[in-house]
Design a protein around this motif. Sequence first.
Motif, short mmCIF file in Angstrom:
data_model
loop_
_atom_site.label_atom_id
_atom_site.label_comp_id
_atom_site.label_asym_id
_atom_site.label_seq_id
_atom_site.Cartn_x
_atom_site.Cartn_y
_atom_site.Cartn_z
N THR A 1 62.33 27.41 60.17
CA THR A 1 63.61 27.64 60.84
C THR A 1 64.74 27.30 59.88
N PRO A 2 65.72 28.18 59.72
CA PRO A 2 66.84 27.86 58.81
C PRO A 2 67.64 26.66 59.30
N VAL A 3 68.08 25.81 58.37
CA VAL A 3 68.97 24.69 58.66
C VAL A 3 70.36 25.10 58.18
N ARG A 4 71.32 25.12 59.11
CA ARG A 4 72.66 25.61 58.79
C ARG A 4 73.68 24.46 58.82
N GLU A 5 74.72 24.64 58.00
CA GLU A 5 75.85 23.71 57.99
C GLU A 5 77.09 24.51 57.60
N GLY A 6 78.06 24.52 58.50
CA GLY A 6 79.27 25.28 58.23
C GLY A 6 79.03 26.77 58.13
N GLY A 7 78.02 27.27 58.83
CA GLY A 7 77.76 28.71 58.82
C GLY A 7 76.86 29.17 57.71
N SER A 8 76.47 28.33 56.79
CA SER A 8 75.60 28.72 55.68
C SER A 8 74.29 27.97 55.77
N VAL A 9 73.21 28.57 55.24
CA VAL A 9 71.87 27.98 55.26
C VAL A 9 71.76 27.01 54.10
N ILE A 10 71.47 25.74 54.40
CA ILE A 10 71.36 24.73 53.36
C ILE A 10 69.92 24.31 53.11
N GLY A 11 68.99 24.80 53.93
CA GLY A 11 67.59 24.44 53.77
C GLY A 11 66.74 25.04 54.85
N ALA A 12 65.53 24.50 54.99
CA ALA A 12 64.58 25.03 55.99
C ALA A 12 63.86 23.88 56.67
N LEU A 13 63.75 23.99 57.99
CA LEU A 13 62.96 23.05 58.79
C LEU A 13 61.57 23.66 58.98
N VAL A 14 60.54 22.90 58.60
CA VAL A 14 59.16 23.40 58.67
C VAL A 14 58.38 22.51 59.64
N VAL A 15 57.81 23.16 60.68
CA VAL A 15 56.98 22.46 61.66
C VAL A 15 55.60 23.12 61.62
N ALA A 16 54.57 22.32 61.35
CA ALA A 16 53.20 22.84 61.28
C ALA A 16 52.40 22.24 62.43
N HIS A 17 51.93 23.11 63.32
CA HIS A 17 51.16 22.65 64.48
C HIS A 17 49.68 22.95 64.25
N ASP A 18 48.85 21.91 64.41
CA ASP A 18 47.41 22.09 64.26
C ASP A 18 46.88 22.87 65.46
N SER A 19 46.61 24.15 65.24
CA SER A 19 46.16 25.03 66.32
C SER A 19 44.68 25.37 66.20
N THR A 20 43.93 24.51 65.53
CA THR A 20 42.50 24.79 65.36
C THR A 20 41.80 24.89 66.70
N GLU A 21 42.08 23.94 67.60
CA GLU A 21 41.43 23.96 68.91
C GLU A 21 41.89 25.17 69.73
N GLU A 22 43.20 25.48 69.64
CA GLU A 22 43.68 26.66 70.36
C GLU A 22 43.01 27.93 69.85
N GLU A 23 42.86 28.01 68.52
CA GLU A 23 42.19 29.18 67.95
C GLU A 23 40.75 29.26 68.41
N ARG A 24 40.08 28.09 68.46
CA ARG A 24 38.69 28.10 68.93
C ARG A 24 38.61 28.56 70.37
N LEU A 25 39.54 28.06 71.23
CA LEU A 25 39.55 28.48 72.62
C LEU A 25 39.89 29.96 72.75
N ARG A 26 40.82 30.43 71.88
CA ARG A 26 41.19 31.84 71.94
C ARG A 26 40.00 32.72 71.58
N HIS A 27 39.29 32.31 70.53
CA HIS A 27 38.10 33.08 70.14
C HIS A 27 37.02 33.00 71.22
#
Length: 875
Positions: free
Chosen positions: A342-368
């Motif tokens: 997700t872009p991190v903005r300040e004053g209307g400009s992108v100054i960096g990126a917010l990264v969130v990593a969710h462990d979805s191994t169990e969800e993938e197993r359930l989905r399969h």
Amino acid sequence: MRIPLFVSASGILVLLALGFAWTFQALGATYERSYVRAWRSSWLALGAYGLFAGLALLAVNVPGLAPLRSAFSLGSMLAAFVHIRALLAGMEQLCTPERPASAWPLRAVALLIAAAGLLVLVPVERRSDAAMQLYLIRIGLLALAWGIAYTAAGLLMLRRPPGTSALGRLALLVTLFAYAALRVGEPATHFLGPSPVLAQFLTFGGLPLLVGVGAGMLITLLEVEQARAVEAADARSAAERTANESEATLAAALATSSDPVFIVNRDGTLASANRRFVELVSQATGMVLSPGMSLEALMDEPTRAFWTDALPRVLAGEAVVRLKRFRFASQAELRAFSVRFTPVREGGSVIGALVVAHDSTEEERLRHEMARREEWFRSLIENASDMIFQVTPDALIEYASPSVDRVLGYDHLRMIGQSGFEFIDPDDVPTVADALRRSLERDETVPTVVPLRARTAQGDFIPLEGVSRPYTERDGSERLIVALRDVRERQRLEDELTGARRLEAIGRLAGGVAHDFNNLLTAVAGNVTLLKLKTAEQAGIGEHLVEIEHSVQRGAELTRRLLAFARQQRIEPRILHIPTQLADLERLLRRLLGEGILVDLDVPRTLWSIRADATAFEQILVNLAVNSRDAMPQGGTFRVAGQNLTVGAGGRESLNLAPGDWVQLEVEDTGGGIPPELVGRIFEPFFTTKADRGGTGLGLATVYGAVTQMGGQVRVDSTPGRGTTFTMFFPRVIAPHETAAPVAKPALPQAAAGDVVLLMEDETPVREVTAKLLRRLGYEVLAAADGEEGVALAEARTGPISIVVSDIVMPGIHGDVACARIRERRPDVPVLFISGFSQEALRWQHGMPAGARLLSKPFTLDDLALSVRELIDGR
């Protein structure tokens, strides 16, 4: 003296009003409130009032303005009304904004000012007594209008407008009420005589009060706005506290989250990270993260490619979500992570990126796993032998399983969108439609299985059994899942089991049949002995012959029952008189039930007739009797009762019978009864509660099928410990004896001149008695002991042969073969077969010859005479 005072006061009032109007105009730019705008308008209108009132006074003494005096007076009154209206509106908007405005003060003021205006227009002579009187009345009306208006404004201030202190409220209250009193008391000066002091007070005393009103308005305005400013500041402070608390909570949640979260700068260096991300990186690399560290140096080649593809897109302002598998530790398993950039903005400009990593191994197993189960269920439905349909409440097909192709021969995809009723036998459509409707209504009385016949692609109909279950879609619409099963193979097995059950019943009947035959033979032998003894006397011979004939008829009936019960014969419905049928069956029922069970037949002779197959009717009673016997091992009562029943045009709701005449037959026992949870299943094929005692589950199914085939209905009522009652309803038919007098028996048809009968019978007694009967009818008889002799007689005879009467099962060649040989030379000769077997039980070698007829043994002289004559004449 008073005119200049009034003019001077009017000038001061104009200046005062303009000053306050300008003040409220300036405040209105800061405080955009509706009551501020209303007060500004009220002061402008008050200034206009002072101006017009001063001009009207000048017009009294200035001859040049005299014609305009009325116009100036009316203008002052109109300005006064506008002032009062704006004053009251501002007070209501300040003090009671949540309540509707009170209309009566303004209406009263408008009425008084209008009345004063009309008096201005009344034509009177100037400086006359009438003019003075009109002037005093007008002054009084206007004074009363001012008093009502300012009193109403003061009363509004008594409701304590929010945010006002004692000073502003007190100033407004005092000045409003004081000015109201001053204006109301002003007309009294005209009756007190000349007094310069009083005139000056009344003329100029109102100006300070108006100053007080204006000052009170200003103080009130400032107090209200100050209070609102304080409230707004408190609200902002509370919002800031809430925001700070939320930010702190969010920071704490991110810091303690089980998902790795971090922020990178535009150059890809680490800005900040939560505890989970630091732990995972430390486990994988052994390094401790710190702000400003380059993350690409910690990545392997696949992860670096993933990173360099996603990061530029996020820095360009795009949110990116990717699924990636990572192995954070060298020995850890490969786990799936859903990574969100997700872009991190300040004053209307992108100054960096917010990264969130969710462990979805169990969800993938359930989905399969869900996908695998869905595929498994889909494969299960598509490969099931039963046909599965999804239909709408009006039977429109929305899904058809591929098993339709195998069973019915249709392309299951092309059936979608068609009505399911198009593939059902028209005779079964009402039953199926009713079952679907009741199933959709979740009616618990719907049969578990509904039999029906479906048309195949080849055009023939095959038997099926259907089960439906309702369910509701997400949008709330109703649907039905219908499963149809091909029961052709099961019906074949049912037929075999039915045959086995018949053999079981025959074993029970054998002793009783033998007993009855011994009785019959004894009666025949006794009557023959009596006949021999009385031959010389020729007395009473007719009586003994009648008795012998009755005994033979009873023996023939017993034989017919035995054959019909043991073999599958065609159903031949005919008119049945139930009391007569029960009288013939009574001995059989008593023998089946045994000595410990009391048989009670309560069927009146006046019971109406029905149309039914006699054998099927007997099977109904025999099956019910066998079930009752098994339910009463210690003995009891078996009761059969009947009554006539007429259903009116409205039907009987409790019976659900169509209007008309019905015959009701009840079969009741005093056995152990049927548990309530099993009552609804007793008519199902192969359902039995006597599996440990050899029950096949076909007895009551046969009863249900037979009653239904006769157009009737069957009910069951059972109470555990008290017994079971089966109630059957059959539609009435009008028997001939119920509508017409008996017809006299016609004379037996005799032989015509030259009629010759070729008789082939291997049993000597039967051959001799048949020949005698034929000769008694006038026929010439050629008798043969078997088929070979019959063929030889036919070939040796040169003259005509009118008919061949032949047994079927004989030594040598059978009767049908012998007749076929005879017909080679005599193709038109008719054939009458006589046999002790039914037609269905016979094993024809060449099938029933065309134009032939079967006469079952034993037969009477009437049967023989009619059959022979009809065949000869029909030739």
